[in-house]
Enzyme design. Sequence first.
Site, PDB file in Angstrom:
ATOM      1  N   ASP A 131       0.853  -1.193   0.000  1.00  0.00           N
ATOM      2  CA  ASP A 131       0.000   0.000   0.000  1.00  0.00           C
ATOM      3  C   ASP A 131       0.885   1.239   0.000  1.00  0.00           C
ATOM      4  OD1 ASP A 131      -1.157   2.137   2.221  1.00  0.00           O
ATOM      5  OD2 ASP A 131      -2.683   1.512   0.796  1.00  0.00           O
ATOM      6  N   ASP A 151      -3.600   2.375  -5.445  1.00  0.00           N
ATOM      7  CA  ASP A 151      -2.428   2.453  -4.566  1.00  0.00           C
ATOM      8  C   ASP A 151      -2.189   1.180  -3.762  1.00  0.00           C
ATOM      9  OD1 ASP A 151      -4.672   2.752  -3.006  1.00  0.00           O
ATOM     10  OD2 ASP A 151      -3.800   4.276  -1.691  1.00  0.00           O
ATOM     11  N   GLU A 152      -2.920   0.095  -4.048  1.00  0.00           N
ATOM     12  CA  GLU A 152      -2.742  -1.166  -3.328  1.00  0.00           C
ATOM     13  C   GLU A 152      -2.688  -2.316  -4.329  1.00  0.00           C
ATOM     14  OE1 GLU A 152      -5.001  -1.359   0.773  1.00  0.00           O
ATOM     15  OE2 GLU A 152      -6.314  -0.465  -0.735  1.00  0.00           O
TER      16      GLU A 152
END
Length: 417
Positions: free
Chosen positions: A9, A104-105
């Site tokens: 993350d 974003d992960e």
Amino acid sequence: MERVILLADCQSFYASAEKAAHPEYHDKPVAVGDPSRMNGIVLAACPLAKARGVTTASRVGEALALCPELVVIRPRMQRYIEVSLFITQIFETYTDQVEPYSIDEQFLDVTGSAAYYGGARRTALDIQNHIQLSTGIWSRVGIGPTKILAKMATDNYAKKSPEGVFELSRETLDSTLWTLPVHQMFMVASRMTRHFNRMGLQTIGDIARLEFPEFKRRMRLEMGRQSDIQAGYYWQTARGIDPSPVVSGIRHPLKSVGHGKALRWRMYRCLADIEVVLLELVVEVCQRMRRHGCMGSVVSVSAMETDGERTGGFSRQLTLRQPTSLTHEVAAAVRELFTRHWSGLPVGRLSVTVSGLADDSVMQLTLFEDRDRAYRKEKTIDRIKERFGSDAIMRASSLLEAGVARERAEQIGGHYR
């Protein structure tokens, strides 16, 4: 062999990407939002900004009041997508099993490669350093034998650890995950927390230690017989049970195609203005269906209605006589649904979805309309838009004040490119 799954993350992704692009802001609090709109939303705030009280989803004006030295940067969604794809390429140097979870992960299955890099923890640390050296963005990594445990390791431990890496193993669940309050379990929000608390379940371990038949019985008493599927999901989540694999790539078979738009409700009080937006949404939905070579037979319309005091809404659907991706056919169904169920309150959000998808290589012809010609015309328009931009050809109604298509043409996901 038990799997080794990582969830990486990126910390404050949008804000971190902007700080990396603007070294002069390295020691300044930075937030991503529209600086020209004081009532706009903060999309991301760097740790320095968060330490001064700025939070994601707060208003830009409120954030500046809390932190006058805050640097507010207009979002650049195309740039963030490019950085995210570059980070995916970094992950693919460690394993070919990489599954984006959000911008974003991303999940990584390093079962077969972790030993080469010195174990799961060493792999996670190497990935952290690789991302930071290549992009300037700090990441946190959760490790677990399943995707659900890797996710909860990231959210509950790695994000709060200075090192940014944490591993959840099955052997240590009773002293780690099971001690946490139940609201920290994945996919448990405030409403579900209240249900669990009324059932006497305060921690994740309170759920995990119950036998499943007993947990299902309590769920039925609290929420009814329809809760059996939820009971199975939450019981397995508490125990870290998740057989789902890491699936490489982000493309899965389409089940539906839809678009929605949040609106300034004070501007959308009359049907004529609302119909402009409905038609624009239909145009986007039909264009996307044709791009994927499909057409649909079930049309859905959802609306959120409010006048500032009263709030309501509806979501309704109807089945068409034949599958289609022709704009005028879908638009007629959308208008019928909306006018039938609209209460007359101003509209704050609209969405149009088409499901029941089928291959468009076979088309039903009619006696009274040349549908083949209509498809060829719309596909020609699609090619022009793909080459010159979505605003290269627009309906005249989109030039009205109520139209939002011109604004959407400059955006990605509702935000500026």
